[in-house]
Motif scaffolding. Sequence first.
Motif, PDB file in Angstrom:
ATOM      1  N   VAL A 198       0.807  -1.217   0.000  1.00 11.73           N
ATOM      2  CA  VAL A 198       0.000   0.000   0.000  1.00 11.73           C
ATOM      3  C   VAL A 198       0.841   1.268   0.000  1.00 11.73           C
ATOM      4  CG1 VAL A 198      -0.238   0.110   2.504  1.00 11.73           C
ATOM      5  CG2 VAL A 198      -2.006   1.110   1.062  1.00 11.73           C
ATOM      6  N   SER A 199       2.026   1.227   0.574  1.00 13.44           N
ATOM      7  CA  SER A 199       2.844   2.436   0.648  1.00 13.44           C
ATOM      8  C   SER A 199       3.743   2.628  -0.566  1.00 13.44           C
ATOM      9  CB  SER A 199       3.701   2.417   1.914  1.00 13.44           C
ATOM     10  OG  SER A 199       4.577   1.306   1.901  1.00 13.44           O
ATOM     11  N   THR A 200       3.847   1.621  -1.436  1.00 12.26           N
ATOM     12  CA  THR A 200       4.724   1.722  -2.600  1.00 12.26           C
ATOM     13  C   THR A 200       3.977   1.677  -3.923  1.00 12.26           C
ATOM     14  OG1 THR A 200       5.088  -0.676  -2.527  1.00 12.26           O
ATOM     15  CG2 THR A 200       6.680   0.713  -1.381  1.00 12.26           C
ATOM     16  N   LEU A 201       2.877   0.953  -3.977  1.00 14.88           N
ATOM     17  CA  LEU A 201       2.112   0.834  -5.220  1.00 14.88           C
ATOM     18  C   LEU A 201       1.308   2.114  -5.437  1.00 14.88           C
ATOM     19  CD1 LEU A 201       1.391  -1.110  -7.538  1.00 14.88           C
ATOM     20  CD2 LEU A 201      -0.525  -1.912  -6.153  1.00 14.88           C
ATOM     21  N   THR A 202       1.673   2.893  -6.454  1.00 17.42           N
ATOM     22  CA  THR A 202       1.044   4.200  -6.668  1.00 17.42           C
ATOM     23  C   THR A 202       0.100   4.229  -7.860  1.00 17.42           C
ATOM     24  OG1 THR A 202       2.954   4.907  -7.986  1.00 17.42           O
ATOM     25  CG2 THR A 202       2.986   5.426  -5.630  1.00 17.42           C
ATOM     26  N   GLU A 203       0.173   3.230  -8.759  1.00 11.14           N
ATOM     27  CA  GLU A 203      -0.709   3.193  -9.925  1.00 11.14           C
ATOM     28  C   GLU A 203      -1.241   1.783 -10.146  1.00 11.14           C
ATOM     29  OE1 GLU A 203       0.788   4.624 -13.600  1.00 11.14           O
ATOM     30  OE2 GLU A 203       1.600   6.483 -12.761  1.00 11.14           O
ATOM     31  N   MET A 204      -2.545   1.665 -10.358  1.00 11.24           N
ATOM     32  CA  MET A 204      -3.153   0.392 -10.740  1.00 11.24           C
ATOM     33  C   MET A 204      -4.053   0.643 -11.937  1.00 11.24           C
ATOM     34  SD  MET A 204      -5.280  -2.408  -8.490  1.00 11.24           S
ATOM     35  CE  MET A 204      -3.791  -2.834  -7.595  1.00 11.24           C
ATOM     36  N   HIS A 205      -3.809  -0.067 -13.031  1.00 13.87           N
ATOM     37  CA  HIS A 205      -4.592   0.073 -14.251  1.00 13.87           C
ATOM     38  C   HIS A 205      -5.463  -1.171 -14.412  1.00 13.87           C
ATOM     39  CE1 HIS A 205      -2.169   3.515 -15.886  1.00 13.87           C
ATOM     40  NE2 HIS A 205      -1.309   3.012 -15.012  1.00 13.87           N
ATOM     41  N   CYS A 206      -6.778  -1.008 -14.264  1.00 13.09           N
ATOM     42  CA  CYS A 206      -7.719  -2.117 -14.437  1.00 13.09           C
ATOM     43  C   CYS A 206      -8.371  -1.987 -15.807  1.00 13.09           C
ATOM     44  CB  CYS A 206      -8.781  -2.098 -13.338  1.00 13.09           C
ATOM     45  SG  CYS A 206      -8.144  -2.513 -11.709  1.00 13.09           S
ATOM     46  N   LEU A 207      -8.135  -2.944 -16.692  1.00 10.58           N
ATOM     47  CA  LEU A 207      -8.684  -2.887 -18.047  1.00 10.58           C
ATOM     48  C   LEU A 207     -10.086  -3.475 -18.137  1.00 10.58           C
ATOM     49  CD1 LEU A 207      -5.499  -3.814 -20.129  1.00 10.58           C
ATOM     50  CD2 LEU A 207      -6.250  -1.600 -19.249  1.00 10.58           C
ATOM     51  N   ASN A 208     -10.558  -4.078 -17.059  1.00 11.65           N
ATOM     52  CA  ASN A 208     -11.911  -4.640 -17.042  1.00 11.65           C
ATOM     53  C   ASN A 208     -12.921  -3.528 -16.767  1.00 11.65           C
ATOM     54  OD1 ASN A 208     -14.224  -6.184 -16.765  1.00 11.65           O
ATOM     55  ND2 ASN A 208     -13.189  -7.796 -15.611  1.00 11.65           N
ATOM     56  N   VAL A 232      -8.636   5.149   2.703  1.00 16.22           N
ATOM     57  CA  VAL A 232      -8.193   5.731   1.439  1.00 16.22           C
ATOM     58  C   VAL A 232      -6.832   5.156   1.078  1.00 16.22           C
ATOM     59  CG1 VAL A 232      -7.570   7.842   0.224  1.00 16.22           C
ATOM     60  CG2 VAL A 232      -9.467   7.857   1.837  1.00 16.22           C
ATOM     61  N   TYR A 233      -6.805   4.356   0.028  1.00 14.60           N
ATOM     62  CA  TYR A 233      -5.554   3.748  -0.415  1.00 14.60           C
ATOM     63  C   TYR A 233      -4.761   4.780  -1.205  1.00 14.60           C
ATOM     64  CZ  TYR A 233      -8.432  -0.323   0.604  1.00 14.60           C
ATOM     65  OH  TYR A 233      -9.255  -1.232   1.213  1.00 14.60           O
ATOM     66  N   ASP A 234      -3.499   4.935  -0.864  1.00 11.34           N
ATOM     67  CA  ASP A 234      -2.654   5.922  -1.539  1.00 11.34           C
ATOM     68  C   ASP A 234      -2.161   5.372  -2.867  1.00 11.34           C
ATOM     69  OD1 ASP A 234      -3.139   7.445   0.612  1.00 11.34           O
ATOM     70  OD2 ASP A 234      -1.058   7.844   1.108  1.00 11.34           O
ATOM     71  N   CYS A 235      -3.106   5.148  -3.755  1.00  9.36           N
ATOM     72  CA  CYS A 235      -2.820   4.577  -5.063  1.00  9.36           C
ATOM     73  C   CYS A 235      -3.881   5.111  -6.017  1.00  9.36           C
ATOM     74  CB  CYS A 235      -2.877   3.046  -4.996  1.00  9.36           C
ATOM     75  SG  CYS A 235      -2.567   2.197  -6.548  1.00  9.36           S
ATOM     76  N   VAL A 236      -3.478   5.500  -7.235  1.00  7.01           N
ATOM     77  CA  VAL A 236      -4.416   6.011  -8.223  1.00  7.01           C
ATOM     78  C   VAL A 236      -4.879   4.849  -9.105  1.00  7.01           C
ATOM     79  CG1 VAL A 236      -4.764   7.596 -10.143  1.00  7.01           C
ATOM     80  CG2 VAL A 236      -3.349   8.271  -8.205  1.00  7.01           C
ATOM     81  N   LEU A 237      -6.179   4.736  -9.270  1.00 11.77           N
ATOM     82  CA  LEU A 237      -6.783   3.664 -10.060  1.00 11.77           C
ATOM     83  C   LEU A 237      -7.191   4.207 -11.429  1.00 11.77           C
ATOM     84  CD1 LEU A 237      -7.989   0.757 -10.203  1.00 11.77           C
ATOM     85  CD2 LEU A 237     -10.100   1.727  -9.262  1.00 11.77           C
ATOM     86  N   TYR A 238      -6.704   3.576 -12.490  1.00 11.53           N
ATOM     87  CA  TYR A 238      -7.047   3.961 -13.856  1.00 11.53           C
ATOM     88  C   TYR A 238      -7.963   2.886 -14.438  1.00 11.53           C
ATOM     89  CZ  TYR A 238      -3.173   7.247 -13.407  1.00 11.53           C
ATOM     90  OH  TYR A 238      -2.347   8.255 -12.995  1.00 11.53           O
ATOM     91  N   VAL A 239      -9.104   3.297 -14.992  1.00 11.39           N
ATOM     92  CA  VAL A 239     -10.120   2.359 -15.480  1.00 11.39           C
ATOM     93  C   VAL A 239     -10.499   2.721 -16.915  1.00 11.39           C
ATOM     94  CG1 VAL A 239     -10.988   1.967 -13.147  1.00 11.39           C
ATOM     95  CG2 VAL A 239     -12.010   3.763 -14.558  1.00 11.39           C
ATOM     96  N   PRO A 349       1.166  14.011  -0.435  1.00 14.03           N
ATOM     97  CA  PRO A 349      -0.094  13.904  -1.182  1.00 14.03           C
ATOM     98  C   PRO A 349       0.007  12.904  -2.337  1.00 14.03           C
ATOM     99  CG  PRO A 349       0.551  16.204  -0.873  1.00 14.03           C
ATOM    100  CD  PRO A 349       1.719  15.369  -0.474  1.00 14.03           C
ATOM    101  N   ILE A 350      -1.119  12.315  -2.701  1.00 10.50           N
ATOM    102  CA  ILE A 350      -1.195  11.429  -3.859  1.00 10.50           C
ATOM    103  C   ILE A 350      -1.256  12.294  -5.104  1.00 10.50           C
ATOM    104  CG2 ILE A 350      -2.508   9.584  -4.976  1.00 10.50           C
ATOM    105  CD1 ILE A 350      -3.929   9.274  -2.195  1.00 10.50           C
ATOM    106  N   ILE A 351      -0.409  12.015  -6.077  1.00 16.43           N
ATOM    107  CA  ILE A 351      -0.462  12.730  -7.350  1.00 16.43           C
ATOM    108  C   ILE A 351      -1.468  12.009  -8.249  1.00 16.43           C
ATOM    109  CG2 ILE A 351       0.817  13.485  -9.379  1.00 16.43           C
ATOM    110  CD1 ILE A 351       3.329  13.527  -7.657  1.00 16.43           C
ATOM    111  N   ILE A 352      -2.624  12.634  -8.450  1.00 16.01           N
ATOM    112  CA  ILE A 352      -3.647  12.024  -9.298  1.00 16.01           C
ATOM    113  C   ILE A 352      -3.229  12.092 -10.762  1.00 16.01           C
ATOM    114  CG2 ILE A 352      -6.049  12.189 -10.050  1.00 16.01           C
ATOM    115  CD1 ILE A 352      -6.764  13.258  -7.333  1.00 16.01           C
ATOM    116  N   SER A 353      -2.733  13.237 -11.166  1.00 16.91           N
ATOM    117  CA  SER A 353      -2.294  13.402 -12.554  1.00 16.91           C
ATOM    118  C   SER A 353      -1.261  14.513 -12.613  1.00 16.91           C
ATOM    119  CB  SER A 353      -3.492  13.748 -13.459  1.00 16.91           C
ATOM    120  OG  SER A 353      -3.101  13.832 -14.813  1.00 16.91           O
TER     121      SER A 353
END
Length: 437
Positions: A198-208, A232-239, A349-353
Amino acid sequence: MAKVQVTSADKTKINTYTFFLVSRMDAGKKYYVVSELEHLTLEADSSKVSRDGQFVGKLVPESGYELPQNITIEYGSDVQKVSGNLYSSVTGEINLKASWHMLIRAKGVKASDFFVADHVKYQITSSENVAVVGTDVEDNATWTVTDCIIPATVSKDGKNYQVTELGEEAFIGCKKLKSITLPAGLTTIGERCFAGCVSTLTEMHCLNPVPAAFPQLFFHDTMEELNNSSPVYDCVLYVPAGSKAQYAQAEGWKNFGGILEDGEIIEPVVGETTDSTMTITCNAFEQATGYIVKVYEDAAKTRLKDEYQFDADGKLRSSSFSFTIKGLSAGQTYYIETMAVREGYYPTPIIISQNTIEAKTTGTATANEGVTADKPIVCVQDGEVVVRSSGEISVRIYDLSGQSIVAGKVTGYGSFQLTKGMYIVVAGDESYKVVIR
């Protein structure tokens, strides 16, 4: 103290471990642990049996087989899969509180059903499907992969299999993992799949486009750890485009630090420019709690000239915001980095973009220049693709199938009305990916 009696010497069939508890409170009380195993041996050490009936054992696979991801325990009518702290699929160790009668069922997996592709370990689960069960190293803490892409299909011995599952603890403890892409065919995610990340994974891309069932212990090791952490997970989710609303409402997924549709990026545009000022206009993000604008004097972004921070109040909650940077030098190129951020559980802070563009101030106080002399600016404004250049350049626009939509030239300024979708814009020698909504 306690005593263990092995009543069956043939460990390939049924083993019965009987506990005679001889403490003053439980004198004469018996506990039974029965095992039904295939291609496994269950070993128990009497010295590790506690006086309260704690069963400590170890599963050992036969030659040519490997340990299963989980085992099944039956307490009378209660049947449950056991993994995590109670069973380790790496060492085979079992640590359970025995009931008066407990049945352990486990089946060794053929070693040939496991294979490794691109540093990820897979297990064949059916004639068509595979599951991700881990990495290609014994200790995930030593895994050096930072950006992992799980493909939709993998091949073994010339046969293609669809990736449909992330197994329990598949990426547990991968401390160097920063970004991961999950395929569209993924339907199942196991418990504790990303525990410790949780403290290192900053981006997750879910193609589903449809969210898979979210395991309760997704980023956490135990329920106690989950209950003591921020939701609140400190990771940005891309869908995928069009699926943001579903993920934003889905249990677990909605707690990510930010949810963006692929192609949804912050797009700073340089407006009016003088010899000492630049006006930056930028699209706002609904989930952002603030914005950061940094002005660098070099492309490597080592010489920071100014930094500006904004909260999300007032005009920044509109569809865009504008800010004038002052105190710049005439005729100099600057590199403008704009970030949309969200405050999370951790101090940073989490960088969203984020996005960086370059712009040059004019050489006189009266001239205006909206783009750099070297590169064009391409952005989306009011549903149109806008191209700005310092001179005449060729412009070609393609859809994602590679079909040419626009071919022409732009001198200074040009706009192109297109339907909703994602496009590749080639302006001069530069390529850009844009999304029209």
